[in-house]
Design an enzyme around this catalytic site. Structure first.
Site, PDB file in Angstrom:
ATOM      1  N   GLU A  56       0.983  -1.214  -0.045  1.00  0.00           N
ATOM      2  CA  GLU A  56       0.070   0.067  -0.073  1.00  0.00           C
ATOM      3  C   GLU A  56       0.789   1.250  -0.063  1.00  0.00           C
ATOM      4  O   GLU A  56       1.995   1.304   0.498  1.00  0.00           O
ATOM      5  CB  GLU A  56      -0.788  -0.094   1.363  1.00  0.00           C
ATOM      6  CG  GLU A  56      -1.796  -1.187   1.420  1.00  0.00           C
ATOM      7  CD  GLU A  56      -2.376  -1.361   2.814  1.00  0.00           C
ATOM      8  OE1 GLU A  56      -3.737  -1.910   2.634  1.00  0.00           O
ATOM      9  OE2 GLU A  56      -1.767  -1.088   3.635  1.00  0.00           O
ATOM     10  N   ASP A 227      -7.576  -4.648   8.874  1.00  0.00           N
ATOM     11  CA  ASP A 227      -7.269  -3.599   8.236  1.00  0.00           C
ATOM     12  C   ASP A 227      -7.197  -3.592   6.444  1.00  0.00           C
ATOM     13  O   ASP A 227      -6.311  -3.046   5.937  1.00  0.00           O
ATOM     14  CB  ASP A 227      -5.933  -2.996   8.410  1.00  0.00           C
ATOM     15  CG  ASP A 227      -4.664  -3.944   8.816  1.00  0.00           C
ATOM     16  OD1 ASP A 227      -4.880  -5.134   8.194  1.00  0.00           O
ATOM     17  OD2 ASP A 227      -3.694  -3.650   8.994  1.00  0.00           O
TER      18      ASP A 227
HETATM   19  N1  LIG Z   1      -4.366  -0.438  12.463  1.00  0.00           N
HETATM   20  C1  LIG Z   1      -3.096  -0.061  12.082  1.00  0.00           C
HETATM   21  O1  LIG Z   1      -2.933   1.074  12.100  1.00  0.00           O
HETATM   22  C2  LIG Z   1      -2.193  -1.071  12.050  1.00  0.00           C
HETATM   23  C3  LIG Z   1      -0.939  -1.035  12.019  1.00  0.00           C
HETATM   24  C4  LIG Z   1       0.004  -1.772  12.015  1.00  0.00           C
HETATM   25  C5  LIG Z   1      -0.379  -3.199  12.137  1.00  0.00           C
HETATM   26  N2  LIG Z   1      -1.829  -3.620  11.677  1.00  0.00           N
HETATM   27  C6  LIG Z   1      -2.113  -5.049  11.709  1.00  0.00           C
HETATM   28  O2  LIG Z   1      -2.192  -5.486  12.979  1.00  0.00           O
HETATM   29  C7  LIG Z   1      -2.052  -6.771  12.946  1.00  0.00           C
HETATM   30  C8  LIG Z   1      -0.808  -7.568  13.764  1.00  0.00           C
HETATM   31  O3  LIG Z   1       0.473  -6.694  13.167  1.00  0.00           O
HETATM   32  P1  LIG Z   1       1.882  -7.488  13.485  1.00  0.00           P
HETATM   33  O4  LIG Z   1       3.059  -6.801  12.641  1.00  0.00           O
HETATM   34  O5  LIG Z   1       1.837  -7.654  15.121  1.00  0.00           O
HETATM   35  O6  LIG Z   1       1.952  -8.912  12.903  1.00  0.00           O
HETATM   36  P2  LIG Z   1       2.474 -10.230  13.363  1.00  0.00           P
HETATM   37  O7  LIG Z   1       2.216 -11.119  12.110  1.00  0.00           O
HETATM   38  O8  LIG Z   1       3.700  -9.895  13.920  1.00  0.00           O
HETATM   39  O9  LIG Z   1       1.757 -10.738  14.829  1.00  0.00           O
HETATM   40  C9  LIG Z   1       0.323 -11.201  14.407  1.00  0.00           C
HETATM   41  C10 LIG Z   1      -0.013 -12.270  15.560  1.00  0.00           C
HETATM   42  O10 LIG Z   1      -1.232 -12.662  15.548  1.00  0.00           O
HETATM   43  C11 LIG Z   1      -1.145 -13.860  15.929  1.00  0.00           C
HETATM   44  N3  LIG Z   1      -2.954 -14.619  15.633  1.00  0.00           N
HETATM   45  C12 LIG Z   1      -3.384 -14.901  14.247  1.00  0.00           C
HETATM   46  N4  LIG Z   1      -4.527 -15.136  14.253  1.00  0.00           N
HETATM   47  C13 LIG Z   1      -4.832 -15.133  15.708  1.00  0.00           C
HETATM   48  C14 LIG Z   1      -5.974 -15.594  16.287  1.00  0.00           C
HETATM   49  N5  LIG Z   1      -7.177 -16.094  15.797  1.00  0.00           N
HETATM   50  N6  LIG Z   1      -6.092 -15.466  17.526  1.00  0.00           N
HETATM   51  C15 LIG Z   1      -4.811 -15.081  18.361  1.00  0.00           C
HETATM   52  N7  LIG Z   1      -3.772 -14.642  17.892  1.00  0.00           N
HETATM   53  C16 LIG Z   1      -3.635 -14.786  16.381  1.00  0.00           C
HETATM   54  C17 LIG Z   1      -0.249 -14.636  15.158  1.00  0.00           C
HETATM   55  O11 LIG Z   1       0.381 -15.867  15.470  1.00  0.00           O
HETATM   56  C18 LIG Z   1       0.866 -13.452  15.291  1.00  0.00           C
HETATM   57  O12 LIG Z   1       1.656 -13.789  16.377  1.00  0.00           O
HETATM   58  C19 LIG Z   1      -1.873  -7.222  11.154  1.00  0.00           C
HETATM   59  O13 LIG Z   1      -3.071  -7.638  10.831  1.00  0.00           O
HETATM   60  C20 LIG Z   1      -1.278  -5.900  10.670  1.00  0.00           C
HETATM   61  O14 LIG Z   1      -1.732  -5.540   9.551  1.00  0.00           O
HETATM   62  C21 LIG Z   1      -2.701  -2.484  11.901  1.00  0.00           C
END
Ligand SMILES: NC(=O)c1ccc[n+]([C@@H]2O[C@H](COP(=O)([O-])OP(=O)(O)OC[C@H]3O[C@@H](n4cnc5c(N)ncnc54)[C@H](O)[C@@H]3O)[C@@H](O)[C@H]2O)c1
Length: 344
Positions: A56, A227
């Site tokens: 993005e 997101d």
């Molecule tokens: N809203 C925002 O501004 C924003 C900013 C950054 C990241 N994000 C989003 O936040 C999320 C997390 O990002 P990250 O960098 O920490 O990712 P990451 O992959 O490092 O961590 C995500 C974790 O979620 C766990 N997980 C997946 N499904 C699960 C479930 N059903 N129950 C419990 N745990 C579960 C995974 O095992 C993993 O440890 C991503 O989806 C990312 O796109 C959003």
């Protein structure tokens, strides 16, 4: 010359300043920009979706500065030793169009996402909130926990992740950071007794990380993992009994939790709450939901903050990114005067 902050400089800067003080100062920058929301050029981010994930571009500008972030979201990445989210960004001078700053933004995104969560939660959580539940303990999780502690005083964290190694990592880090940590055995166990619930999971599906039955009156929900189109975390029934706050409705409608309830579903612009035009939480038993997707103005604030803090320090070096011929109409001089190189 363009100022440049690489990963090592960012890492050293954050470590030197401390994550929590930086989060607090960054919230002040975010609040300044949210209060002048109408001055910004706004557009939903530009995604390129594939079967692997999404890449993005997130642009915005005010009268003086233009900023954009390049960011990816690939939930499959950790299984191949790569991160789900990585990013870099640029801040430019609107008057000349010349870039001023080029920076890593994976770490800066974690800071800004946590700062936005806490900025919202300060207005939306109950004032007596003490316990934070975190579902999804990957890259964003420690930053989220620290922001909630610094800005809201939540030192008790109940954590859950489907990946035991990610949960072990969080428990280890959070304990070292002085949190009182409960290593939950399920999502339901994590949210039991929590005042603020952060969902930050990564999956490319409409998941049900939080069911309606898990949500109690008075909770504040900070849903940051949903997101992208088709990528949500909450059972839709939760939305119907919550007051839902969004960053920028046209983008959230496509990417956020509200994609499951449609365009007519009522939401409140977070910037109006920050600006005092709309109330945040209005009663102790209300369920509030920040449907966070990450909007370009958040990154603009982070870029502006970084520039103000590292300009003229050893954390910002200079790179020769823009060709600058002596005669601005003679770009060719840069190649025609260069010594010829044989291709044989
Ligand atoms: N809203 C925002 O501004 C924003 C900013 C950054 C990241 N994000 C989003 O936040 C999320 C997390 O990002 P990250 O960098 O920490 O990712 P990451 O992959 O490092 O961590 C995500 C974790 O979620 C766990 N997980 C997946 N499904 C699960 C479930 N059903 N129950 C419990 N745990 C579960 C995974 O095992 C993993 O440890 C991503 O989806 C990312 O796109 C959003």
């Amino acid at each position: 010359m363009v100022q440049f902050v690489d990963v090592d400089a960012m890492r050293r800067w954050i470590s030197h300043e401390g994550v929590e003080p930086l989060l607090e100062d960054l919230v002040a920058y975010l609040e300044d920009d949210y209060r002048r929301w109408e001055q910004f050029d706004k557009t939903p981010r530009v995604p390129a979706h594939s079967e692997h994930g999404v890449i993005e571009l997130m642009p915005t500008a005010d009268a003086e500065l233009y900023g954009f972030k390049y960011v990816n979201g690939h939930p499959i990445n950790p299984s191949r030793g790569l991160q789900t989210v990585t990013a870099f960004g640029v801040l430019s001078d609107v008057a000349t169009g010349y870039p001023l700053l080029l920076t890593e933004m994976s770490l800066l995104t974690a800071l800004r996402t946590a700062a936005v969560s806490a900025m919202a939660a300060r207005r939306l959580a109950r004032p007596d909130a003490r316990v934070h539940a975190l579902i999804g303990t990957g890259s964003q999780s420690e930053f989220q926990a620290l922001a909630m502690r610094r800005l809201l005083g939540l030192n008790e964290v109940r954590a859950w992740d489907v990946d035991p190694a990610a949960l072990d990592k969080f428990v280890r880090n959070a304990t070292a950071l002085g949190f009182t940590v409960h290593r939950a055995t399920s999502g339901a166990d994590a949210v039991d007794g929590a005042d603020v619930v952060t969902t930050c999971t990564a999956d490319k599906v409409n998941a049900t990380v939080l069911t309606d039955a898990m949500v109690q009156p008075g909770m504040h929900l900070n849903a940051i993992g949903g997101d992208s189109p088709g990528k949500t975390e909450l059972e839709p029934a939760i939305l119907r009994r919550s007051e839902v706050f969004v960053e920028y409705h046209p983008q959230t409608l496509v990417e956020g939790e509200i994609q499951s309830v449609g365009a007519d579903f009522p939401t409140v612009d977070l910037w109006r709450v920050i600006d005092g035009q709309r109330p945040g939480r209005t009663s102790d038993d209300q369920v509030t939901l920040f449907d966070s997707v990450g909007f370009a103005i958040n990154d603009f604030s982070a870029l502006r903050f970084l520039r103000d803090r590292v300009s003229g320090t050893p954390y910002a070096t200079e790179i020769d990114l823009i060709a600058e011929p002596t005669d601005p109409k003679d770009l060719f001089s840069l190649v025609s005067l260069a010594p010829a190189v044989s291709h044989r």
